[in-house]
Design a protein around this motif. Structure first.
Motif, PDB file in Angstrom:
ATOM      1  N   PRO A 280       1.248  -0.946  -0.059  1.00 42.31           N
ATOM      2  CA  PRO A 280       0.355  -0.029   0.087  1.00 42.31           C
ATOM      3  C   PRO A 280       1.186   1.179   0.004  1.00 42.31           C
ATOM      4  CG  PRO A 280      -0.864  -1.442   1.587  1.00 42.31           C
ATOM      5  CD  PRO A 280       0.357  -2.353   1.167  1.00 42.31           C
ATOM      6  N   GLU A 281       1.885   1.300   0.407  1.00 38.72           N
ATOM      7  CA  GLU A 281       2.883   2.755   0.560  1.00 38.72           C
ATOM      8  C   GLU A 281       2.954   2.730  -0.094  1.00 38.72           C
ATOM      9  OE1 GLU A 281       5.787  -1.222   2.533  1.00 38.72           O
ATOM     10  OE2 GLU A 281       2.729  -0.184   2.439  1.00 38.72           O
ATOM     11  N   LEU A 282       4.003   1.694  -1.443  1.00 42.46           N
ATOM     12  CA  LEU A 282       4.069   1.832  -2.313  1.00 42.46           C
ATOM     13  C   LEU A 282       3.389   2.344  -3.657  1.00 42.46           C
ATOM     14  CD1 LEU A 282       6.895  -1.111  -3.244  1.00 42.46           C
ATOM     15  CD2 LEU A 282       6.799   1.272  -2.845  1.00 42.46           C
ATOM     16  N   LEU A 283       1.755   2.155  -3.043  1.00 40.57           N
ATOM     17  CA  LEU A 283       1.231   2.741  -4.037  1.00 40.57           C
ATOM     18  C   LEU A 283       0.777   3.494  -4.031  1.00 40.57           C
ATOM     19  CD1 LEU A 283      -1.518  -0.443  -3.935  1.00 40.57           C
ATOM     20  CD2 LEU A 283      -0.334   0.834  -6.571  1.00 40.57           C
ATOM     21  N   ALA A 284       0.536   4.148  -2.520  1.00 42.42           N
ATOM     22  CA  ALA A 284       0.616   5.565  -2.461  1.00 42.42           C
ATOM     23  C   ALA A 284       1.304   6.618  -2.543  1.00 42.42           C
ATOM     24  CB  ALA A 284      -0.175   5.526  -0.948  1.00 42.42           C
ATOM     25  N   ALA A 285       2.626   6.350  -2.683  1.00 43.53           N
ATOM     26  CA  ALA A 285       3.745   7.134  -2.998  1.00 43.53           C
ATOM     27  C   ALA A 285       4.177   7.399  -4.131  1.00 43.53           C
ATOM     28  CB  ALA A 285       5.301   6.336  -2.569  1.00 43.53           C
ATOM     29  N   HIS A 286       3.377   6.225  -5.119  1.00 43.67           N
ATOM     30  CA  HIS A 286       4.062   6.438  -6.532  1.00 43.67           C
ATOM     31  C   HIS A 286       3.179   6.298  -7.594  1.00 43.67           C
ATOM     32  CE1 HIS A 286       7.862   5.963  -5.461  1.00 43.67           C
ATOM     33  NE2 HIS A 286       8.476   5.242  -4.511  1.00 43.67           N
ATOM     34  N   PHE A 287       2.163   5.207  -7.143  1.00 41.58           N
ATOM     35  CA  PHE A 287       0.773   5.433  -8.795  1.00 41.58           C
ATOM     36  C   PHE A 287      -0.688   5.852  -7.525  1.00 41.58           C
ATOM     37  CE2 PHE A 287       4.055   2.295  -9.026  1.00 41.58           C
ATOM     38  CZ  PHE A 287       4.393   2.707 -10.044  1.00 41.58           C
ATOM     39  N   PRO A 288      -0.273   6.778  -7.222  1.00 40.19           N
ATOM     40  CA  PRO A 288      -1.590   7.139  -6.263  1.00 40.19           C
ATOM     41  C   PRO A 288      -2.987   7.639  -7.547  1.00 40.19           C
ATOM     42  CG  PRO A 288      -0.054   9.390  -6.256  1.00 40.19           C
ATOM     43  CD  PRO A 288       0.425   8.098  -7.317  1.00 40.19           C
ATOM     44  N   ASP A 289      -2.528   7.874  -8.202  1.00 40.15           N
ATOM     45  CA  ASP A 289      -4.015   8.257  -9.186  1.00 40.15           C
ATOM     46  C   ASP A 289      -4.665   7.036  -9.396  1.00 40.15           C
ATOM     47  OD1 ASP A 289      -3.339  10.550  -9.314  1.00 40.15           O
ATOM     48  OD2 ASP A 289      -2.001  11.081 -10.795  1.00 40.15           O
ATOM     49  N   VAL A 290      -3.966   5.676  -9.917  1.00 39.72           N
ATOM     50  CA  VAL A 290      -4.706   4.112 -10.042  1.00 39.72           C
ATOM     51  C   VAL A 290      -5.897   4.431  -9.342  1.00 39.72           C
ATOM     52  CG1 VAL A 290      -4.048   1.940 -10.283  1.00 39.72           C
ATOM     53  CG2 VAL A 290      -2.398   3.655 -10.771  1.00 39.72           C
ATOM     54  N   ALA A 291      -6.616   4.814  -8.107  1.00 40.52           N
ATOM     55  CA  ALA A 291      -7.103   4.071  -6.601  1.00 40.52           C
ATOM     56  C   ALA A 291      -8.366   5.055  -7.414  1.00 40.52           C
ATOM     57  CB  ALA A 291      -6.888   4.971  -5.729  1.00 40.52           C
ATOM     58  N   ALA A 292      -8.319   5.955  -8.099  1.00 35.84           N
ATOM     59  CA  ALA A 292      -9.921   6.793  -9.047  1.00 35.84           C
ATOM     60  C   ALA A 292      -9.750   6.230 -10.083  1.00 35.84           C
ATOM     61  CB  ALA A 292      -9.270   8.254  -9.226  1.00 35.84           C
ATOM     62  N   PHE A 293      -9.377   5.496 -10.810  1.00 37.91           N
ATOM     63  CA  PHE A 293      -9.579   4.533 -12.351  1.00 37.91           C
ATOM     64  C   PHE A 293     -10.977   3.817 -11.878  1.00 37.91           C
ATOM     65  CE2 PHE A 293      -5.602   4.803 -14.484  1.00 37.91           C
ATOM     66  CZ  PHE A 293      -5.102   5.964 -14.091  1.00 37.91           C
ATOM     67  N   ARG A 294     -12.020   4.033 -13.057  1.00 36.80           N
ATOM     68  CA  ARG A 294     -13.009   2.377 -13.596  1.00 36.80           C
ATOM     69  C   ARG A 294     -12.969   1.975 -14.587  1.00 36.80           C
ATOM     70  NH1 ARG A 294     -12.111   3.971  -8.878  1.00 36.80           N
ATOM     71  NH2 ARG A 294     -13.871   4.982  -7.158  1.00 36.80           N
ATOM     72  N   SER A 295     -13.450   1.349 -14.907  1.00 34.84           N
ATOM     73  CA  SER A 295     -13.580   0.369 -16.091  1.00 34.84           C
ATOM     74  C   SER A 295     -14.704  -0.069 -16.354  1.00 34.84           C
ATOM     75  CB  SER A 295     -14.009  -1.479 -15.433  1.00 34.84           C
ATOM     76  OG  SER A 295     -11.967  -1.891 -15.285  1.00 34.84           O
ATOM     77  N   ALA A 296     -14.809   0.451 -17.701  1.00 34.71           N
ATOM     78  CA  ALA A 296     -16.022   0.663 -19.133  1.00 34.71           C
ATOM     79  C   ALA A 296     -16.361  -1.047 -19.471  1.00 34.71           C
ATOM     80  CB  ALA A 296     -15.527   1.067 -19.579  1.00 34.71           C
ATOM     81  N   PRO A 297     -17.460  -2.095 -19.033  1.00 33.85           N
ATOM     82  CA  PRO A 297     -17.992  -3.249 -19.564  1.00 33.85           C
ATOM     83  C   PRO A 297     -17.754  -3.072 -20.934  1.00 33.85           C
ATOM     84  CG  PRO A 297     -19.812  -2.279 -18.423  1.00 33.85           C
ATOM     85  CD  PRO A 297     -18.344  -1.463 -18.426  1.00 33.85           C
ATOM     86  N   ILE A 298     -18.015  -4.750 -21.413  1.00 35.75           N
ATOM     87  CA  ILE A 298     -18.561  -4.758 -22.973  1.00 35.75           C
ATOM     88  C   ILE A 298     -19.458  -5.720 -23.289  1.00 35.75           C
ATOM     89  CG2 ILE A 298     -17.841  -5.679 -25.127  1.00 35.75           C
ATOM     90  CD1 ILE A 298     -15.178  -3.788 -25.715  1.00 35.75           C
ATOM     91  N   VAL A 299     -20.274  -6.262 -23.636  1.00 31.15           N
ATOM     92  CA  VAL A 299     -21.505  -7.277 -23.405  1.00 31.15           C
ATOM     93  C   VAL A 299     -21.627  -7.798 -24.654  1.00 31.15           C
ATOM     94  CG1 VAL A 299     -23.850  -7.736 -23.193  1.00 31.15           C
ATOM     95  CG2 VAL A 299     -22.616  -6.492 -21.514  1.00 31.15           C
ATOM     96  N   SER A 300     -21.107  -8.872 -25.133  1.00 33.76           N
ATOM     97  CA  SER A 300     -21.335 -10.135 -26.062  1.00 33.76           C
ATOM     98  C   SER A 300     -22.152 -11.221 -25.855  1.00 33.76           C
ATOM     99  CB  SER A 300     -20.010 -10.432 -26.699  1.00 33.76           C
ATOM    100  OG  SER A 300     -19.112  -9.302 -26.761  1.00 33.76           O
ATOM    101  N   ILE A 301     -23.192 -10.694 -27.097  1.00 28.89           N
ATOM    102  CA  ILE A 301     -24.709 -11.634 -27.327  1.00 28.89           C
ATOM    103  C   ILE A 301     -24.518 -12.324 -27.912  1.00 28.89           C
ATOM    104  CG2 ILE A 301     -26.786 -12.351 -26.894  1.00 28.89           C
ATOM    105  CD1 ILE A 301     -26.683  -9.262 -25.693  1.00 28.89           C
ATOM    106  N   ASN A 302     -24.022 -13.516 -28.032  1.00 26.75           N
ATOM    107  CA  ASN A 302     -23.730 -14.527 -28.822  1.00 26.75           C
ATOM    108  C   ASN A 302     -24.982 -15.333 -29.910  1.00 26.75           C
ATOM    109  OD1 ASN A 302     -20.690 -14.387 -29.457  1.00 26.75           O
ATOM    110  ND2 ASN A 302     -20.631 -14.916 -27.295  1.00 26.75           N
ATOM    111  N   LEU A 303     -25.268 -15.299 -30.739  1.00 25.98           N
ATOM    112  CA  LEU A 303     -26.469 -16.493 -31.278  1.00 25.98           C
ATOM    113  C   LEU A 303     -26.309 -16.986 -32.439  1.00 25.98           C
ATOM    114  CD1 LEU A 303     -29.181 -13.326 -31.352  1.00 25.98           C
ATOM    115  CD2 LEU A 303     -28.784 -14.886 -29.093  1.00 25.98           C
ATOM    116  N   TRP A 304     -27.570 -18.303 -32.247  1.00 20.86           N
ATOM    117  CA  TRP A 304     -27.168 -19.518 -33.142  1.00 20.86           C
ATOM    118  C   TRP A 304     -28.088 -19.673 -34.510  1.00 20.86           C
ATOM    119  CZ3 TRP A 304     -23.979 -19.713 -29.568  1.00 20.86           C
ATOM    120  CH2 TRP A 304     -21.968 -19.860 -29.280  1.00 20.86           C
ATOM    121  N   TYR A 305     -28.380 -19.301 -35.101  1.00 21.65           N
ATOM    122  CA  TYR A 305     -29.874 -19.379 -35.883  1.00 21.65           C
ATOM    123  C   TYR A 305     -29.165 -21.028 -36.717  1.00 21.65           C
ATOM    124  CZ  TYR A 305     -31.376 -15.276 -34.863  1.00 21.65           C
ATOM    125  OH  TYR A 305     -31.870 -13.901 -34.409  1.00 21.65           O
ATOM    126  N   ASP A 306     -30.667 -21.460 -36.819  1.00 20.02           N
ATOM    127  CA  ASP A 306     -30.351 -23.027 -37.983  1.00 20.02           C
ATOM    128  C   ASP A 306     -30.459 -22.366 -39.102  1.00 20.02           C
ATOM    129  OD1 ASP A 306     -30.401 -24.785 -35.992  1.00 20.02           O
ATOM    130  OD2 ASP A 306     -32.380 -24.732 -35.556  1.00 20.02           O
TER     131      ASP A 306
END
Length: 443
Positions: A280-306
Motif C-alpha cells: 500500500p505504501e508503494l501504491l500511495a507514494a508512486h501510483f496514487p491516481d490508479v485508485a481513481a480509475f474505473r472500468s468500462a464493460p463490454i457485453v457480447s451476446i452470441n446467437l446461433w441460427y439454424d
C-alpha cells in the motif's frame, strides 16, 4: 549460477509483446500467468454446446495498429488476419435500410470525404460539416492536451456537428474505439483515434479482422517465439507480491510461497490488479491516481441460427441498443456451415452489464427480428452471453493525465498494459505498444 530472468507478470497482449521483443534482443525472460490459459482480456474459448470458438469480446483491429501488426508478423501470425481492400463499414437502419461508408481508392483524407459523400444515412450539410472535424485535427498539429478536459460530445458540438451526424456516425466511432459514451468519454483520445486512423494513409483506415479466435491469433505463436529463444512461460503461476529492496525490484513471491529472483520486472496486469501486487505504501507514494480509475464493460451476446440471417461480415445497427453484429461464419471464411453464429456487441455497457442474461438474450433476439427479416421466422438455436466487466479503462475527462508511464520511479520496475500512458485509448494497439516500450526501456 545463471543470471535471473526479466520477469513479466501477465500473459495478455502487453506481457507477450514485451516478452517477444526482449527474447528477440537475447534477454532471458519468464512470463508468469495466473490462469491456466493465456490471453489476458483478449482471449477465446470453445463453446461446449456447438464446438464453435467464442471470443470474450469481439475485437476489430485497424491498419493503423502498426505495433500490433508488427508483433503478429514477428511471431509468424500475420496470415491469421485479413485486411479490407478499402475502408468500409456497413450500417442498418430499420426505416432506411442498408447504407455503407465505403471509401474508394484515393489518398487520405480524400478517401474519407468520398466515403462520407456516399453515406445515405446523413445529408449533404452533415457531410460538408464533417470537414470541420478534419480541419480541427489539422490545426492541432498533434497537440491534443487542450481536449483532455472536455467530452467527445462537447467537442463535436463545438465543431458544429448535428445531432443526426453524431448519433449516426461519430457516436458509433467513439463507442467502438473508446468503449465509452460520448457524453462521458474524453475528447483527447477520440481526436487521437481520428488523427491516427483517418488522417494519414488509406491503409490506416482499413479494418483488420482476425480469421481465428483471439487466443489462436497470437498466444501459441508468441510462446513458441519466446521458448525458441531461451525464455519460458508458466501458467497457473499467480503472483502474490512484487518484492523490492531499497526501491529496486528484485523478485516476486507466488501464491504458493515460491520466491523467484528477477533482473527486472514488468507488470502487465490491469490497473485493478496492480493494488494486489504492490505494498500500500508503494501504491500511495508512486501510483496514487490508479485508485481513481474505473472500468468500462463490454457485453457480447452470441446467437446461433439454424438458417442464415445475414450475409454481411459485420454491420452497425442504427438507433439500437446493439451497436454491432459480427457474422462469425463469414469472418472465418466458413461457407460450408448452414448454421450461423453471430456475435452482438454492446460497448460502454454500464447498464447492460447489470441486466440478467435472459433479459439480454430477449432484447438481442427482438433487435435481430427488427433489423433482419430472415430472423423473424426462427428462434436462436443456442445462446451464450459474456459480460466483460473490466473490458477497458473508462476514458472519462481528465483520466489521460493520470495514466502512469511505462517507466516508473522504482528501479527495474516497469508497467505495461493498455491502461498505461501510451497516448492511445485502451485498445489492443495500446497494450502491444506498452509492452514493446517496456522492452525498449530495458534494452
Amino acid at each position: 549460477m545463471s543470471q535471473a530472468p526479466i520477469v513479466i507478470i501477465g500473459g495478455g497482449f502487453a506481457g507477450l509483446a514485451a516478452a517477444v521483443d526482449l527474447a528477440e534482443q537475447g534477454k532471458r525472460v519468464l512470463v508468469l500467468e495466473r490462469r491456466n490459459f493465456l490471453g489476458g482480456r483478449a482471449y477465446s474459448f470453445t463453446d461446449k454446446a456447438t464446438g464453435d470458438t467464442i471470443d470474450n469480446g469481439q475485437h476489430l483491429l485497424m491498419g493503423c495498429y502498426h505495433h500490433t501488426l508488427d508483433f503478429l508478423r514477428k511471431i509468424g501470425a500475420s496470415h491469421k488476419v485479413k485486411f479490407q481492400p478499402n475502408p468500409r463499414v456497413d450500417f442498418l437502419s430499420e426505416s432506411e435500410g442498408h447504407a455503407s461508408f465505403a471509401c474508394p481508392s484515393l489518398p487520405a483524407p480524400l478517401h474519407l470525404l468520398a466515403g462520407l459523400s456516399r453515406l445515405k444515412t446523413i445529408g449533404w450539410r452533415d457531410r460538408l460539416n464533417a470537414l470541420r472535424v478534419g480541419l480541427a485535427l489539422k490545426t492541432m498539429n498533434g497537440k491534443r492536451a487542450q481536449l483532455a478536459d472536455i467530452t467527445v460530445r462537447e467537442w463535436l458540438n463545438k465543431l458544429g456537428q448535428s445531432e443526426r451526424m453524431q448519433s449516426r456516425f461519430w457516436d458509433l466511432m467513439a463507442l467502438a474505439t473508446l468503449n465509452e459514451a460520448p457524453e462521458r468519454a474524453s475528447a483527447d483520445m477520440f481526436a487521437r483515434v481520428l488523427e491516427q486512423g483517418f488522417m494519414r494513409t488509406k491503409q490506416d483506415s482499413t479494418m483488420v479482422i482476425a480469421r481465428v479466435g483471439l487466443s489462436d491469433l497470437y498466444t501459441a505463436d508468441a510462446v513458441h517465439f519466446i521458448e525458441a529463444r531461451g525464455g519460458a512461460v508458466r501458467m497457473n503461476a499467480s503472483v502474490k507480491t512484487i518484492d523490492f529492496e531499497n526501491g529496486r525490484a528484485v523478485g516476486v513471491t507466488l501464491a504458493t510461497g515460491e520466491r523467484l529472483a528477477a533482473a527486472a520486472i514488468i507488470s502487465a496486469v490491469p490497473y485493478f490488479m496492480l493494488k494486489d501486487l504492490l505494498a500500500p505504501e508503494l501504491l500511495a507514494a508512486h501510483f496514487p491516481d490508479v485508485a481513481a480509475f474505473r472500468s468500462a464493460p463490454i457485453v457480447s451476446i452470441n446467437l446461433w441460427y439454424d438458417e442464415p440471417v445475414t450475409d454481411l461480415e459485420f454491420v452497425s445497427l442504427l438507433d439500437s441498443p446493439i451497436e454491432w453484429v459480427f457474422n462469425k461464419n463469414a469472418i472465418a471464411g466458413d461457407a460450408q456451415s448452414h448454421r450461423q453464429h453471430l456475435a452482438l456487441v454492446i460497448s460502454g455497457a454500464h447498464q447492460a452489464a447489470n441486466q440478467p442474461k435472459e433479459a439480454l438474450i430477449a432484447m438481442a433476439t427482438a433487435e435481430m427480428n427488427r433489423f433482419f427479416p430472415k430472423a423473424r421466422h426462427q428462434q436462436p438455436a443456442h445462446t451464450y452471453v459474456i459480460k466483460e466487466q473490466h473490458a477497458t479503462l473508462s476514458h472519462t475527462v481528465g483520466i489521460a493525465r493520470q495514466r502512469p508511464a511505462q517507466k516508473t520511479p522504482l528501479t527495474n520496475f516497469h508497467l505495461a498494459g493498455d491502461w498505461t500512458d501510451t497516448g492511445l485509448p485502451a485498445t489492443i494497439e495500446s497494450a502491444v505498444f506498452s509492452g514493446q516500450e517496456c522492452a525498449r526501456l530495458l534494452a
